[in-house]
Write an enzyme that holds these catalytic residues in place. Structure first.
Site, PDB file in Angstrom:
ATOM      1  N   HIS A 314       0.430   7.847   4.405  1.00 35.04           N
ATOM      2  CA  HIS A 314       1.662   7.633   3.624  1.00 35.04           C
ATOM      3  C   HIS A 314       2.522   8.886   3.734  1.00 35.04           C
ATOM      4  O   HIS A 314       2.021   9.997   3.791  1.00 35.04           O
ATOM      5  CB  HIS A 314       1.314   7.385   2.141  1.00 35.04           C
ATOM      6  N   ASP A 372      -1.196  -1.136   1.010  1.00 38.32           N
ATOM      7  CA  ASP A 372      -1.312  -2.288   1.916  1.00 38.32           C
ATOM      8  C   ASP A 372      -2.733  -2.529   2.400  1.00 38.32           C
ATOM      9  O   ASP A 372      -2.990  -3.531   3.049  1.00 38.32           O
ATOM     10  CB  ASP A 372      -0.391  -2.068   3.126  1.00 38.32           C
TER      11      ASP A 372
END
Ligand code: SDX
Length: 439
Positions: A314, A372
């Site tokens: 991320h 996700d």
């Protein structure tokens, strides 16, 4: 819709020495998080631009909606920790919080829920847009099209300078997204569209529109409705991510809210962003069994291989994504409720997570599972095909996009977004006619 807009206070200056000339750039401080160097006067004072491809060190705006501490793995919606909201709240309450800045009282909640519920139907002619797509069209391609088309049905709420029209357009967008998303799913599986019902909650209504058929009554499992509601909470907003920045940039030109949300949906579709949930589940399916994990870990570390572990890493989180923990627990709740206690993909996911979190490459680059990684397992267990995963992300993120868009419109400092560049092309040269060109 009032945004609790605050302006950063100046807490001193950053000193820059350019060509022997000292430049003072103000330092601005928010309520928490990194201070910023205000470079708005830099070009005027120095003739220089800042340079930051991918905006790794750039704050594009002030915002009081969502705060992320990437090192600590903290996510706050208007100051409330995401895990507390996910455990104790619901999506409609979260939508109100993101839009208005505070949790609603009982009256506010009742009025908001009623307003959203009674805007869930869409114009009957919108069905014609769906019928123009192939049945095997990716649902995200349909969503980009039909959400943009909403502007052709709601001329009475596209004037962004009218606060009332902005509020109506916002409510319409939040209310109609579940209906449009369910229609995209139904169209892709060749089943008739199911109309929304005003006696159901937001998540329950959506699941019914997706999985009910005219041939029989359909009752939504409350455990699955709660899981869907939590999925919506977890993905509702996330600071100035790529799709939110797209919505803000589109909105900065004065484009109508339906066009701005369609732009956000288009951006979210990318596999590096919201498309990662679909890509992560496809990756888990490709890995298939636990014994093949080392092969994929090696590929993820190979600089010459473009493969990346989808659902890992991320830009902001250099710790565990707090949403991933709640999403993992939700996946277990759904699988337990459905009696799926030996989902092979969950085994692969958990073993992949364990191995990756112990691997020096992932530790050194601070790559952790993100939202996700487990969301796909939950959505698949709820009955959705992988092609619907990013549609569900868009359904949730519409609330955040609308809140951020409204905040931008309210911000007296915002103007049309127009970045500059470092030009590396040819300097001026004379035109050469075709007959005089070499070769
Ligand atoms: C979302 O911004 C948001 O807030 C997004 C989001 C939201 O709610 O809006 O949180 C939703 O988009 C979550 C992220 C979903 N995407 C994925 O899961 C796709 C896989 N992840 C990567 O593509 C990547 O981690 C990004 C895109 C998420 C972040 O990329 P960055 O910040 O640009 O970091 P990078 O690509 O520069 O990577 C840093 C290093 C690189 O190695 P070096 O060049 O330094 O040697 O880490 C490596 C990368 O190769 N790396 C990975 C990796 N992610 C980064 N290596 C293997 N597998 C990965 N997943």
């Amino acid at each position: 819709m009032t945004s609790q807009f605050k302006t950063g206070e100046t807490t001193g200056a950053a000193k820059l020495n350019i060509g022997g000339k000292d430049i003072d750039l103000p330092l601005l401080k928010g309520t928490v998080g990194p201070e910023v160097i205000d470079v708005r006067a830099l070009y005027r004072q120095t003739g220089l631009f800042t340079y930051d491809p991918g905006f790794t060190s750039t704050a594009s705006c002030d915002s009081s909606i969502t705060y992320i501490d990437g090192d600590q793995g903290i996510l706050l919606y208007r100051g409330y920790p995401i895990d507390e909201i996910a455990e104790q709240g619901n999506f409609m309450e979260t939508a109100y919080l993101l839009l208005y800045g505070d949790l609603p009282n009982a009256t506010e909640m009742k009025e908001f829920e009623h307003a959203i519920t009674y805007h869930t139907m869409v114009h009957e002619q919108l069905q014609n847009f769906y019928r123009g797509f192939r049945r095997d069209a990716h649902p995200m391609s349909i969503m980009v099209g039909v959400v943009g088309a909403l502007a052709s049905f709601y001329h009475d709420s596209t004037d962004i300078n009218d606060p009332h029209q902005r509020m109506v357009a916002s409510y319409r967008m939040i209310a109609k997204m579940p209906t449009l998303a369910a229609m995209a799913f139904k169209y892709s599986i060749g089943q008739p569209f199911v109309y929304p019902r005003n006696d159901l909650g937001y998540a329950e209504n959506f699941l019914r529109m997706c999985f009910a058929v005219p041939a029989e009554d359909f009752k939504v499992n409350p455990v699955l409705a709660r899981a869907m509601d939590r999925l919506l909470i977890l993905q509702a907003d996330h600071e100035q991510n790529a799709s939110t920045s797209t919505v803000r940039l589109a909105g900065s030109s004065g484009a109508n809210p339906f066009a701005c949300i369609a732009a956000g949906i288009a951006c979210l579709w990318g596999p590096a962003h919201g498309g990662a949930n679909e890509a992560a589940l496809n990756m888990l399916s490709e890995i298939g069994t636990v014994d093949r994990i080392p092969e994929f870990i090696a590929r993820a570390k190979d600089k010459d291989d473009p493969f990346r572990l989808m659902g890992f890493g991320h830009r902001v989180y250099k710790n565990y994504d707090p949403r991933a923990k709640v999403m993992q627990a939700t996946a277990h709740e759904v699988l337990d409720e459905l009696g799926i206690d030996d989902d092979p993909l969950l085994h692969v996911a958990r073993e992949l997570e364990r191995i990756a979190l112990e691997d020096p490459y992932f530790i050194e680059k601070k790559l952790y599972p993100n939202v996700d990684f487990y969301s796909g397992i939950t959505m698949r267990a709820l009955g959705f095909p992988t092609t619907m995963f990013t549609v569900l992300f868009a359904l949730s993120r519409t609330v955040g996009w609308i809140a951020q868009w409204s905040e931008m419109i309210d911000d007296p400092k915002q103007k049309i977004g127009r970045p500059r560049q470092l030009y590396t092309g040819p300097t001026e040269r004379r035109y050469v006619s075709l007959g005089e060109r070499k070769g």
